[in-house]
Design an enzyme around this catalytic site. Structure first.
Site, short mmCIF file in Angstrom:
data_model
loop_
_atom_site.label_atom_id
_atom_site.label_comp_id
_atom_site.label_asym_id
_atom_site.label_seq_id
_atom_site.Cartn_x
_atom_site.Cartn_y
_atom_site.Cartn_z
N THR A 194 0.88 -1.10 0.14
CA THR A 194 -0.03 0.00 -0.07
C THR A 194 1.02 1.31 -0.08
O THR A 194 1.89 1.45 0.87
CB THR A 194 -1.15 0.12 1.16
OG1 THR A 194 -1.51 -1.24 1.34
CG2 THR A 194 -1.81 1.20 1.25
N GLU A 253 9.91 -6.80 -2.10
CA GLU A 253 10.49 -5.76 -2.84
C GLU A 253 11.83 -5.94 -3.04
O GLU A 253 12.26 -5.66 -4.21
CB GLU A 253 10.42 -4.48 -2.10
CG GLU A 253 8.49 -4.20 -2.01
CD GLU A 253 8.01 -4.67 -0.71
OE1 GLU A 253 8.52 -5.44 -0.15
OE2 GLU A 253 6.99 -4.31 -0.55
N ARG A 275 5.01 7.14 0.48
CA ARG A 275 4.45 6.82 1.86
C ARG A 275 5.36 6.75 3.03
O ARG A 275 6.36 6.87 3.01
CB ARG A 275 3.75 5.36 1.63
CG ARG A 275 3.45 4.53 3.05
CD ARG A 275 3.09 3.20 3.00
NE ARG A 275 3.22 2.60 4.04
CZ ARG A 275 2.90 1.17 4.25
NH1 ARG A 275 2.47 0.54 3.10
NH2 ARG A 275 3.04 0.51 5.30
N ASN A 295 -4.38 -8.86 3.72
CA ASN A 295 -4.44 -7.18 4.02
C ASN A 295 -4.49 -6.22 2.84
O ASN A 295 -4.85 -5.25 2.91
CB ASN A 295 -3.41 -7.03 4.94
CG ASN A 295 -3.59 -5.67 5.57
OD1 ASN A 295 -4.61 -5.60 6.09
ND2 ASN A 295 -2.75 -4.75 5.79
#
Lengths: 1193, 335
Positions: free
Chosen positions: A31, A64, A114, A1008
């Site tokens: 996210t 990642e 973020r 999630n």
């Protein structure tokens, strides 16, 4: 081809370009960037081609770090490659990024910027992540809006190819990545013509090939490394010109020119703000207003942040500037200032020293917008106002109240720049009612008019069940440049009546605004049902109020709670943004577009809903005076702790932005057990206990995901003073003639999932549909429920030493110390956590991986982990997603170390505290609850003996004595954590043999982040990143752990065999080595009705897909077979389990051949695996790998 | 031996057809039936009601949780090729029509006027050789008369007839007051054949749990008489093909139905019980019976014993009825 206007969010806008100009995408969900990765995967599955006519290869990786590695390799092998990430994900890529840049390899990383987890995790937007990557050698290009996220993604690609420098292309997470906005889409032909194929060929020609072998990634000595590091300087020097050239090139194609530094404002400005990202739009609007009010201000946006072009920066600033505020959306603790500030100051200092500027302006730096904190024109104005001060504050903050170090600027909250010709609509919806989806459609409908622009931004609750959504929509005749929340709405939709009692929903209603309420009460009686405060607001602001019982209409049409299209129709009708007939047609078209792929039935039901909306819409007559004696609900009781009353309640009332710095803990340490104070009352129906039918088996309590069903037994005499509604029956166990049993339902905390009812084995002899627990209307049982709960809480919990821990029936009497979480209704994970808390809660220490369990487990405002009446309970912490196994191992290392110190001190001080006591403490077996009770008493005695001592040994032992009670360390996380991102760490922890317990809440997807495939995803399941069905079987993590020989391993499934789950958890905990439990966890991402989730888990076991077993190395040490298969041979075909779930069934529709093939493969695989397990179970103990226990015995 | 049979205008190798069942729901199952010797297969029914329910469940389950969380706008991949419910069935029709040499007859059970038409058209486009309209509904509304039930049935047939080119048959329940009248009307409405009869789910009550239970027990040859009588009565009286269904266990029932006038005989339960290969056994048995009784073709026995050979069908029925009563001897049944 001419450009097309479309509504999309920033993620889609960027991914649209990225997909078209790359060969390979290496992806991992995080996210707020996940959407970009998901889209590329979807497009690839749909066969969408890039500008060279190829379908890009999309490869999901395990982390990642893995994505960056794969990307690096793909680049070295000549493919145009990209990735999408944010936050911790970008941090995991840093090592590779240095390499990629060092090797001058062109590529673009698309980042939805973020926050980085520090004192707390935040999924929301700021620049902490990209600013942590500013040193890697990538160019950094920033967008201010959705349109720029689209346009500059192409600029980034053009520039990287020409320059060979890789680019971090970023935009604000959520504010831009998730804002729906009308943009002009660059046609593929234009994208094609922007890219120079010569440069693509040049990139490919530099790739590794045995035909022209070269070597890269060499190791250097002190003699050459430094020089080589400097060798690429010219590339960086050229980069600004190249990026500007790319901007010019793309600008010429699209008609939208860009500059590396964009100045907007007064030509002779005396004050300027420098900023990166979407805040530029806010500042620009504010600048225009201030300049129209006789001020001289400007704003400068930094599009290309790295390499920093000092000359261009200075060139665009008016020479009249005297004062500059540099706004950074990040915090660099301990620095002179934040990164952008430092660059600006240095630029001016160098220029002044060199005589290129005549004077040094006053430059101050400030922070704003961390973690998506809204940044609005009032805050922008506050910054310009601060610059007027004789000594403007440096290191200021704006948007918060800092009452500790007093950094914050004062903001005039009444300052507002909303244009009157812009329709501003605010909707309070439920997650489950479809409000957000309908509002996204509304922006598309309204933006379809070439002369109308639209913006949609959506704010979500952090709960996963009964959550609210707030939609902020703007529609107007000009492009909307207002990336901030609505403070003044001329339409307010309240899509659930209860909101009026819980939230100040009308505070943002502008005078004369239209209010639409989804009301169970008709127009002529609803007024009296409104709280006093709401009536006052309606009268004071002269609001026009309308009601519709949309819930009844939707329910009658078989749409369940999905009131969205009904209320959407009412919005269009009331707001007058479009002629009604036209609007209804448009809504139907949008509905069809949304649902057509899901079948006609749902489309037709929605059409019926739309058609029936206006007939049910009524205007409420508003009296002249307030009449209601009802008031808004108090969100937490007066009996709550001060922190809950002062801080938690403020957050609950959506006023968290007003909390000052001093209200919040300095180090991220928060009290546990706050969920109990938030009575959410989200269920329409709650279970009601039929005491005369109940067999007191505890099956309802053990499966309840939210700990709302609790059992106590107590002496009959305790019933004195019980309220009339309180239910109690004799306990049906021998030897307790005077004991009474009560099963209490916490009606206000229940999510209404119904799992308890489905799991209840007892029913009425007269009617099998009447069980010992049945779902009934909450409101009818609310008052009695509250009274009963209050009395129930005065009853004592069972003495843990007298509870039979060995079966479900006994365990129901243990107090749950995980309660009322925000997990989904029917969640399959939380029953395991609740059981964990019941069994070991008062000595439990949890390391929790990031994921669903860390969100429902620890997302503010309220958290479910709780303490018992003695103040003891689980201590919980989350480190990261990618390190949880190691983090939990660290607990054990520290505990063992301090236990060793405590034991040594106890021995040393034995004479002082009593040698018998010390011997008893050090020799305590600590196996049963009685052992723990006695050990606690001994530790108290030890502390008592040492109380008041002033010597170091005694003080140290006092502090360390608690370690003498055996600590239960649990490492908890989902399959994305255990199977993928931290598999290496988990493997290492398993190999250590240390006494930690791993609980994998296995939903078989990344739940999630929205259901992306993990390596636990089964063969043939459709998931994001595996839309056409996962083609490989799930990893047999259990067998991998068993291979170590000394790891306790169990596979469990509540719903299939609760007793086995219970036994496994106890055995794992008792085992003095490493344990791992794989727990089948049904999830909304499976696409099955979770009310029947436990039955579905039972089918998983019955089919042989999820065999239950335990591998206990202690059995091996005793010469016995350690592997026990706890479930019988497959009794049903795999499809009888699978085809109750959308994840499998959907594939039958989309790819029937491969669905059938994969089903057959999976059936054969499970049969073979079962044979293997049977073989293991039938061996004698000598046929298992020996291990250290054998040799030491 | 000539076994060739014409049904709904389709040329079949012999008169034994595998009717709709789980066996005919998959391509593999239909292949096995063809291999076993079936002359045609009727595919498992496309139930509009079921498709609507599945579509709704799919929509609601995939929407669940969508646009509710900041971290996940949805929990399922966007499946643009998910054509909801019906597409898998149509795909099976298409593949079966291509893969099989025998005719594939689709079966359709609709609930709405649009559903009947749309799905019939889809089945035709998917390659079905014919469509069997499975008009299955239990009228429970006291306001709906028998005439109304018949009118609705006819309307469905008329509309489907007008929208597809391939032959259609109608599978009927036996509970019509005047079946010959309805049959004639159905033929006028466009039915190329009648299938007699449908079978129904059998509700029951479990006395242990006092819950209603539902099952569809496999048919036995005890069910033969009802269809046999009506095949016999309608043979040569309605200008369409007749398919006999129910109670076909061996070649004995096949022969009886053919004698009564059936063009084809449909079987399911026997195949479910004994496997698809049993179809070949029945066909071989038919050949053997014909040979033993010196018939050279199925055409030679078709309708040999139908009611048209009797001057007054009513009298034929009555005579049988009287005979049945007079033949009844108390105690005989319990032996």
């Amino acid at each position: 081809m001419s450009a097309k206007s479309v509504v999309m969010d920033g993620n889609t806008a960027a991914a649209h370009i990225a997909y078209r100009v790359n060969d390979v995408c290496a992806i991992f969900p995080i996210t707020p960037s996940s959407t970009m990765a998901e889209l590329t995967d979807t497009w690839s599955a749909q066969g969408v081609k890039n500008i060279w006519g190829q379908i890009p290869v999309i490869q999901q990786m395990q982390s990642e770090g893995g994505a960056a590695g794969a990307l690096h390799g793909a680049l070295q092998s000549g493919a145009l490659t990209t990735t999408f990430t944010a936050s911790q994900g970008l941090l995991l890529m840093l090592p590779n990024m240095y390499k990629i840049a060092g090797e001058l390899t062109p590529c673009v990383f698309h980042v939805a910027a973020r926050a980085i987890a520090t004192q707390a995790l935040s999924i929301f937007g700021d620049h902490s992540d990209v600013m942590s990557a500013r040193m890697v050698g990538f160019a950094m290009l920033a967008a201010t809006s959705v349109q720029e996220a689209h346009d500059l993604a192409l600029v980034a690609q053009v520039a990287t190819l020409e320059s060979r420098l890789p680019v971090i292309f970023f935009f604000d997470g959520f504010r831009t990545s998730h804002e729906e906005s009308k943009i002009s889409l660059i046609p593929d032909e234009q994208i094609r013509s922007a890219i120079d194929d010569e440069q693509v060929r040049a990139h490919r020609a530099r790739s590794l090939t045995p035909e022209r072998p070269v070597i890269r990634g060499t190791a250097h000595n002190p003699d050459t490394f430094f020089q080589a590091r400097e060798s690429a300087n010219p590339f960086y020097a050229r980069m600004p010109d190249i990026v500007q050239g790319a901007m010019d090139r793309v600008g010429a194609l699209t008609g939208r020119p860009y500059k590396l530094f964009r100045y907007s404002g007064h030509a002779e400005a005396d004050r300027v703000v420098v900023v990166i990202g979407s805040a530029f739009e806010v500042l620009d609007e504010t600048v225009a207003w201030l300049n129209s009010h006789d001020e001289r201000v400007g704003v400068l946006h930094v599009a290309l942040y790295r390499p920093w072009d000092a000359a261009r920066f200075l060139a665009v600033l008016p020479s009249t500037v005297k004062r500059i505020a540099v706004l950074d959306r990040t915090k660099e603790v301990g620095a002179v200032g934040e990164p952008l500030y430092l660059d600006v100051v240095t630029t001016f200092a160098e220029a002044f020293a060199a005589g290129r500027v005549p004077a040094m302006p006053i430059i101050v730096g400030g922070r704003y917008g961390l973690s998506s904190k809204d940044f609005d024109p009032a805050m922008a104005k506050a910054v310009f106002d601060e610059l007027k001060q004789s000594r403007p504050k440096h290191g200021f903050t704006v948007g918060i109240t800092d009452d500790v170090t007093h950094t914050s600027l004062t903001v005039d909250a009444s300052f507002d720049l909303e244009a009157q010709d812009v329709v501003r609509a605010l909707f309070f919806g439920l997650g489950a009612d479809g409000t957000v989806g309908a509002n996204k459609n509304s922006t598309i409908i309204l933006a379809a008019d070439p002369d109308r622009y639209a913006q949609g931004y959506f704010v979500y609750d952090s709960k996963k069940s009964g959550s609210y959504t707030i939609s902020h929509l703007r529609f107007g005749p000009r492009p909307i440049r207002a990336p901030y929340l609505l403070k003044s709405a001329n339409f307010v939709g309240v899509h659930k009546f209860d909101f009026l009692y819980k939230l100040d929903a009308l505070s943002a209603a502008a005078p004369g605004a239209i209010v639409l309420i989804n009301s169970p009460y008709p127009a002529d009686t609803v007024w009296d049902e409104l709280p006093n405060e709401v009536q006052q607001q309606i009268i004071d602001k002269k609001l026009s109020v309308h009601v519709i019982d949309a819930s009844s209409v939707a329910s009658g049409l078989g749409l369940g709670s999905r009131v969205n299209t009904i209320l959407q129709t009412c919005f269009f009708a009331l707001s007058g943004v479009m002629p009604r007939d036209q609007a209804i047609e448009a809504i139907k078209r949008a509905t069809e577009r949304t649902y057509a792929r899901k079948g006609k039935a749902i489309v037709q039901k929605n059409f019926a809903a739309i058609d029936s909306a206006l007939a049910n819409l009524h205007t409420v007559p508003v009296p002249a005076a307030v009449t209601s004696r009802r008031v808004r609900l108090r969100l937490v009781p007066d009996t709550a702790p001060a922190f809950v009353r002062d801080v938690t309640a403020t957050i609950l009332s959506l006023q968290g932005d007003t909390l000052p710095v001093s209200a919040l803990p300095v180090d991220g340490t928060y009290p546990t057990g706050t969920a109990r104070y938030e009575k959410r009352n989200i269920a329409d129906q709650v279970p009601v206990w039929e005491s005369d039918l109940c067999i007191q088996c505890g099956q309802c309590a053990i499966v309840c995901p939210h700990s709302v069903i609790r059992s106590k037994y107590y002496d009959e005499s305790r019933l004195a003073g019980a309220p009339p509604a309180f239910k109690a029956v004799p306990i049906n166990a021998r030897g307790y003639p005077d004991s009474r049993f009560t099963l209490q339902v916490y009606v206000e905390d229940c999510t209404g999932c119904g799992v308890c009812v489905e799991n209840c084995p007892a029913h009425s002899p007269d009617d099998a549909s009447v069980k010992a627990i049945n779902m009934k209307d909450r409101l009818q049982h609310l008052d009695a429920g509250r009274e009963s709960i209050a009395f129930f809480e005065t009853l004592p919990w069972a003495d843990r030493t007298r509870v039979n821990f060995a079966n479900v029936r006994g365990v129901q009497f243990l107090e749950p110390l995980f309660e009322f979480s925000g997990a989904c209704a029917g969640c399959g994970e939380t029953p395991y956590l609740k059981l964990l808390s019941q069994l070991f809660g008062d000595r439990l220490q949890i390391a929790n991986a990031t994921g669903c369990s860390s969100i429902y487990g620890a997302n503010l405002p309220t958290t479910p982990w709780a303490a018992n009446s003695e103040g003891r309970g689980p201590a919980w912490a989350n480190s990261l997603f990618e390190d949880n196994a190691e983090f939990g191992l660290g607990y054990r290392l520290a505990i063992d170390s301090q236990l060793g110190q405590a034991r040594a001190l106890a021995e040393k001080l034995a004479a002082r505290v009593g040698s018998d006591l010390v011997a008893a403490i050090l020799g305590a077996p600590q196996l049963s609850e009685s052992d723990f009770r006695v050990q606690r008493e001994r530790i108290v005695a030890l502390k008592t003996a040492l109380a008041g001592a002033t010597d170091a040994d005694a003080k140290n032992l006092l502090l360390l004595a608690d370690f003498l009670l055996r600590r239960s360390v649990w490492i908890v996380g989902g399959d994305g954590w255990a199977y993928d991102i931290d598999y290496g760490g988990l493997d290492h922890v398993l190999a250590t043999g240390k006494d930690v317990n791993v609980l994998v809440l296995d939903t078989e997807v990344y739940s999630n982040t929205g259901g992306q495939a993990s390596k636990a995803t089964p063969l043939g399941a459709s998931a994001k990143f595996a839309a056409t069905g996962k083609t490989s079987p799930r990893k047999d993590l259990a067998m991998m752990a068993i291979a170590y020989g000394n790891v306790y391993v169990a596979q469990i499934a509540m719903g299939a065999n609760n007793e086995q789950a219970l036994v496994a958890m106890r055995e794992a905990e008792a085992y003095r080595g490493t344990s791992i439990i794989l727990a089948y966890s049904q999830c909304i991402a499976h696409g099955t009705d979770l009310r029947h989730g436990m039955k579905q888990a039972a089918r998983a076991v019955a089919s042989g897909y999820w065999p239950l077993f335990r591998f206990d190395p202690t059995m091996r040490a005793r010469g016995m077979n350690p592997f026990r298969l706890d479930s019988p041979r497959p009794r049903i075909r795999l499809e009888e389990y699978r085809y109750n779930e959308v994840r499998f069934k959907s594939l039958v529709q989309t790819h029937p051949d491969s669905a059938r093939r994969m089903l057959e493969q999976a059936q054969r695989a499970l049969e073979e695996r079962y044979r293997l397990y049977e073989d293991l179970a039938s061996r004698d103990g000598s046929r298992f790998q020996p291990h250290w226990e054998d040799s030491s015995s | 031996m000539k076994l060739a049979t014409r049904y709904l205008g389709l040329e079949l190798a012999h008169p034994i057809v595998a009717s709709a069942s789980p066996l005919t729901s998959t391509l593999d199952g239909m292949r096995r039936l063809e291999d076993a010797g079936a002359s045609a297969v009727v595919m498992a029914s496309l139930f509009e009601e079921q498709i609507r329910a599945e579509d709704t469940a799919y929509a609601l389950l995939t929407e669940h949780g969508s646009n509710s969380q900041a971290e996940a706008s949805s929990y399922f991949p966007e499946l643009s090729d998910y054509n909801a419910g019906v597409s898998g069935h149509l795909e099976t029709v298409r593949r079966a029509s291509e893969a099989l040499d025998i005719p594939v007859i689709a079966s359709l059970n609709g609930t709405t006027a649009e559903g009947w038409l749309e799905h019939a058209r889809n089945l035709e486009q998917a390659g079905a050789s014919a469509i069997e309209l499975n008009v299955y509904s239990v009228p429970i509304d006291p306001a709906v008369s028998g005439a109304e039930v018949e009118r609705r049935t006819l309307e469905i047939v008329r509309h489907v007839r007008a929208s597809v080119q391939i032959p259609i048959s109608v599978k009927l329940a036996p509970y019509f007051t005047s079946l010959p009248h309805l049959a004639a009307d159905l033929v006028r409405a466009g039915a190329g054949g009648l299938v007699l009869f449908n079978r129904f789910y059998a509700p029951d009550i479990d006395l242990k749990t006092l819950q209603m239970t539902r099952s569809l027990p496999l048919s036995t040859k005890a069910e033969l008489p009802l269809s046999l009588v009506w095949i016999g009565l309608l043979s040569r009286r309605v200008a369409c093909s007749l398919a006999a269904s129910r109670g076909v266990e061996t070649e004995v029932e096949v022969v009886k139905y053919l004698l009564a006038g059936a063009d084809v005989v449909m079987t399911t339960s026997a195949l479910l019980r004994r496997g698809p290969e049993h179809l070949g056994v029945m066909r071989d048995g038919l050949v053997r019976w014909l040979a033993e009784n010196r018939f050279e073709s199925v055409d030679a026995i078709r309708g040999l014993k139908d009611a048209s050979r009797v001057a007054d069908a009513d009298a034929f029925l009555r005579a049988n009825y009287v005979a049945a009563l007079t033949d009844y001897v108390p105690g005989k049944l319990v032996q």
